[in-house]
Design an enzyme around this catalytic site. Sequence first.
Site, PDB file in Angstrom:
ATOM      1  N   MET A 148       0.840  -1.334  -0.245  1.00 14.46           N
ATOM      2  CA  MET A 148       0.198   0.470  -0.271  1.00 14.46           C
ATOM      3  C   MET A 148       0.463   1.427   0.114  1.00 14.46           C
ATOM      4  O   MET A 148       2.178   1.211   0.525  1.00 14.46           O
ATOM      5  CB  MET A 148      -1.108   0.039   1.154  1.00 14.46           C
ATOM      6  CG  MET A 148      -0.071  -0.252   2.681  1.00 14.46           C
ATOM      7  SD  MET A 148      -0.943  -0.516   4.229  1.00 14.46           S
ATOM      8  CE  MET A 148      -2.565   0.412   3.757  1.00 14.46           C
ATOM      9  N   THR A 149       0.450   2.309  -0.304  1.00 10.63           N
ATOM     10  CA  THR A 149       0.952   3.679  -0.572  1.00 10.63           C
ATOM     11  C   THR A 149       1.338   3.971   1.621  1.00 10.63           C
ATOM     12  O   THR A 149       0.246   3.930   1.828  1.00 10.63           O
ATOM     13  CB  THR A 149      -0.223   4.822  -1.212  1.00 10.63           C
ATOM     14  OG1 THR A 149       0.233   6.058  -1.094  1.00 10.63           O
ATOM     15  CG2 THR A 149      -1.171   5.134   0.025  1.00 10.63           C
ATOM     16  N   THR A 178       9.680   1.912   0.088  1.00 14.84           N
ATOM     17  CA  THR A 178      11.266   3.032  -0.793  1.00 14.84           C
ATOM     18  C   THR A 178      12.176   2.941  -0.065  1.00 14.84           C
ATOM     19  O   THR A 178      12.981   2.488  -0.071  1.00 14.84           O
ATOM     20  CB  THR A 178      10.621   4.485  -0.639  1.00 14.84           C
ATOM     21  OG1 THR A 178      10.007   3.738  -1.997  1.00 14.84           O
ATOM     22  CG2 THR A 178      12.071   4.891  -1.553  1.00 14.84           C
ATOM     23  N   ASP A 192       6.622   3.607 -10.119  1.00 12.65           N
ATOM     24  CA  ASP A 192       6.711   5.245 -10.543  1.00 12.65           C
ATOM     25  C   ASP A 192       7.059   5.720 -11.543  1.00 12.65           C
ATOM     26  O   ASP A 192       6.880   6.939 -12.083  1.00 12.65           O
ATOM     27  CB  ASP A 192       7.016   5.989  -8.698  1.00 12.65           C
ATOM     28  CG  ASP A 192       5.791   5.785  -7.461  1.00 12.65           C
ATOM     29  OD1 ASP A 192       4.706   5.058  -7.926  1.00 12.65           O
ATOM     30  OD2 ASP A 192       6.156   6.651  -6.790  1.00 12.65           O
ATOM     31  N   TYR A 207       4.052  15.726  -2.300  1.00 10.28           N
ATOM     32  CA  TYR A 207       3.599  15.133  -3.241  1.00 10.28           C
ATOM     33  C   TYR A 207       4.087  16.382  -4.247  1.00 10.28           C
ATOM     34  O   TYR A 207       3.267  17.639  -3.889  1.00 10.28           O
ATOM     35  CB  TYR A 207       2.541  14.393  -4.002  1.00 10.28           C
ATOM     36  CG  TYR A 207       3.233  13.285  -3.252  1.00 10.28           C
ATOM     37  CD1 TYR A 207       3.198  12.320  -3.465  1.00 10.28           C
ATOM     38  CD2 TYR A 207       1.820  12.655  -1.578  1.00 10.28           C
ATOM     39  CE1 TYR A 207       2.932  10.794  -2.153  1.00 10.28           C
ATOM     40  CE2 TYR A 207       1.710  11.890  -1.448  1.00 10.28           C
ATOM     41  CZ  TYR A 207       1.983  10.970  -1.618  1.00 10.28           C
ATOM     42  OH  TYR A 207       2.098   9.261  -0.721  1.00 10.28           O
TER      43      TYR A 207
END
Length: 235
Positions: A10-11, A16, A35, A141
């Site tokens: 999930m986000t 990362t 991405d 973002y």
Amino acid sequence: MKLIVGIGGMTNGGKTTLTNSLLRALPNCCVIHQDDFFKAPLFQPQDQIAVGEDGFKQWDVLESLDMEAMLDTVQAWLSSPQKFARAHGVSVQPEASDTHILLLEGFLLYSFKPLVDLYSRRYFLTVPYEECKWRRSTRNYTVPDPPGLFDGHVWPMYQKYRQEMEANGVEVVYLDGTKSREELFREVLEDIQNSLLNRSQESAPSSACPARPQGPGRGCGHRTARPAASQPDIV
């Protein structure tokens, strides 16, 4: 020996961070970020990203990504991991020159069938709804989240693709994203190292493992990694 490892989930689950830690620790290791394959890069006009029935730009759907291009990049690594490593500034370690590892990091790694079949190991990071929403709210973002995006689009798409993944029988190792970074890193690193050891022993001549009485957990001395327990996502 080639190993393709997926770091999905999930986000804001910690993908990362975990990927970067593994990249530094594993020999001859390269990484591909999902991405990087958005059809409309974040710094360019986003006309290619459609608005869905939920009223939001459809970033969190498979159609927003050029998965064929991502697959081609993985195939390029498979055809020549040494060449791929050099092109991406990774120095091949002489003492482990026969071992090459590719990390794939992204939020929809296990929804594209041609790619799913290539993984040696699939990890899936999860965190509970409230934690995920809070983490998302603290991120800056390039294209800021419009009001209501998380509940109206991001979370529903995560649930949709996870349910499809499970319905399709895609086997993953679930990871609890609320654990500390160090704990997650050690857990996954040990699992990957076990996979490398198992493969090395499988490819070795049979004389490398003398016959002896077998029992539970007995073999050539390696440990068998166990999948982490799934962390339920509760709204």
